[in-house]
Design a protein around this motif. Structure first.
Motif: not given
Length: 548
Positions: A184-187, A211-216, A221-226, A269-270
């Protein structure tokens, strides 16, 4: 027309004969003329049907010719070594977006034409071979080399043999396979499994799943195991580490509250000149190891906080300076024992520990080991520095650790470690700096072996040390109540990396290790009081690697 004239002539002849013959003869002749005319008509009808069939066949052939002329040309045969770029395919349904199959830079994947959905395959296989050069084993009564925890020791967790005879052999250090992409483009997402191990391969386990939300953008914002952002060496690509494994001080630091398979939620933020991150973390993903032993469930998972800030005050093509700071807090250590028989929670319920293998995992013996330290909280702070000038790179990190113990009768211990690492690529090619991780990746291989080049050769060196001793005392003495004799280790390592192409790497390294450690307990460790259980040794290793 000829058939019609013939029929008319027959009728005139018959009429002429009628006048001369009797009526029966006339009727016979007329019937014969009619039969002849019917035969002619039937013959004409057959020819017309045949003509219609021929016309239909010609029409069908013409339609096939038209379709062949309109079709795209067949794919040509690729020359040897020619790269497949993109294979587009449009689905029959009119509304679905076109899907593009790619094989770019050796990474197979698929993506929709609008870029909103993608899936890319990932693989990394590393086979390590090592030989250890150490003093031959002697009788256990005189050969005092041991490994085990400094606290919480027992006859069942002291190793009297491996320290005297490290394993020469092979292991798949990493064997990772997975898929990543966006939706969906932003995930963004990633799912990765690992079948490698330390000393021997483990059963397959979930290594990453997030999973990570990259729309901002530039905020993510990343959540899970990493592996959350913890430090410079921590964020090195596993496929491109200058030496076979991370520096021991950095590896202990990343395992404090971050590191591989950590369950976490992170905001970072990068930008081209800076990076900032903050993560809330808990335990690591459980796994069944090669011996069939699983990770025990705790009575309360830990609660940790991890932060990292990086700034690059100077950066030009192939040149940069990297400055960074990182910190971790174990706010609530894991509860490993649960309540006692009286219902009270013992002081030893919540613990932290520090232990590691010396930067080579063919033998997985943890030669430095504090054991479980009772703790209310624990802290880590560290600094980062790196400077790159084209093919030359130097980087360093310092880390300190502090434990706030639960037992009021003991002092709070602290430990420290640091490393200095350098690499040089004689051709002048610079390692790639990844803005999203604020760390260095592999150098580009513009002239691979087999295509007119010899790949990329890199020379590496590292000095690293970590001290897990606290109030350890002097040789020949028993440890004090607050003492922790975890060990003080120093390593000198040199190596050569040969990147044959972007997917294949051979790495050769030599290592010298010096371990200083006093016996934590003469009775359990089967040593004289305060005896030296450390040693020094050399190791030589080769890694064969394939990945994309």
């Amino acid at each position: 027309m000829l058939a019609a004239s013939a029929a008319a002539t027959a009728l005139m002849t018959a009429a002429s004969a009628v006048a001369q013959d009797d009526e029966a003869a006339r009727i016979a002749r007329l019937e014969a003329a009619v039969a002849a005319l019917q035969a002619q008509v039937k013959a004409q009808s057959g020819l017309a049907a045949e003509n219609a069939a021929l016309k239909d066949q010609v029409g069908r052939l013409q339609s096939q010719v038209t379709a062949l002329e309109a079709a795209p040309p067949p794919p040509r045969q690729l020359a040897q070594g020619e790269e497949i770029k993109t294979i587009p395919s449009t689905p029959s349904g009119g509304n679905a977006p076109a899907v593009t199959s790619t094989f770019t830079n050796g990474e197979p994947g698929i993506a929709t034409a609008d870029g909103r959905f993608s899936a890319n395959l990932y693989a990394l296989v590393q086979l390590d071979t090592a030989v250890y050069d150490q003093a031959p084993p002697g009788p256990i009564s005189t050969d005092l080399r041991r490994t085990g925890p400094a606290l919480g020791y027992s006859a069942s967790n002291i190793d009297y043999t491996h320290a005297r005879d490290f394993k020469d052999g092979v292991e798949f250090r990493r064997a990772r396979f997975g898929i990543s992409g966006n939706a969906f483009g932003d995930f963004d997402y990633r799912i990765l499994f690992d079948f490698g191990g330390n000393g021997v391969e483990n059963a397959g386990q979930l290594y990453e799943g997030w999973a990570q939300y990259s729309g901002l953008r530039p905020v993510y914002i990343r959540v899970g195991a990493f592996a959350p952002q913890e430090g410079l060496a921590d964020q090195d690509s596993n496929a491109a580490q200058p030496l076979l494994d991370r520096p021991i001080s950095a590896d202990i630091a990343r395992s404090f509250a971050a590191g591989d398979t950590r369950i976490a939620a992170q905001v970072f933020a990068a930008e081209p000149r800076w990076l900032a991150s903050f993560a809330i973390t808990s335990r690591t993903v459980g796994v069944i190891n090669s011996s069939g032993t699983s990770v025990a469930q705790t009575y309360g998972d830990p609660l940790n906080f991890v932060t990292r800030e990086v700034w690059r005050p100077f950066e030009e093509k192939g040149e940069l300076i990297h400055l960074g700071f990182h910190a971790q807090i174990i706010d609530a250590p894991a509860n490993v024992t649960g309540p006692s028989a009286t219902g009270a929670t013992p002081l030893s319920a919540t613990v932290v520990s520090f232990a590691d293998t010396p930067e080579l995992r063919v033998d997985a013996t943890k030669v430095v080991n504090t054991g479980n330290i009772d703790a209310r909280h624990a802290f880590n702070e560290g600094g980062e520095f790196a400077a790159q000038y084209h093919g030359f790179l130097v980087q360093s990190e310092y880390d300190s650790f502090h434990v706030d113990r639960s037992d009021p009768g003991t002092r709070n211990p602290h430990f420290q470690g640091w490393y200095l690492e350098a690499s040089w690529i004689p051709s002048g090619v610079a390692r790639h700096y990844n803005n999203s991780t604020a760390a260095f990746d592999a150098p580009p291989v513009d002239h691979p072996v087999g295509h007119g080049g010899y790949g990329v050769v890199e020379l590496t060196f590292r000095y690293s040390t970590v001290d897990l001793n606290y109030d350890s005392g002097t040789p020949g003495t028993a440890p004090a109540a607050s003492a922790i004799r975890g060990g003080d280790i120093t390593l000198w390592t040199g190596g050569i990396n040969w990147y044959l192409n972007p997917y294949v790497r051979l790495a050769l390294e030599a290592q010298h290790v010096e371990l200083d450690r006093l016996s934590p307990n003469s009775t359990i460790y089967l040593t004289p009081v305060g005896a030296q259980i450390g040693q020094h040794w050399n190791a030589f290793a080769l890694r064969s690697q394939f990945g994309f």
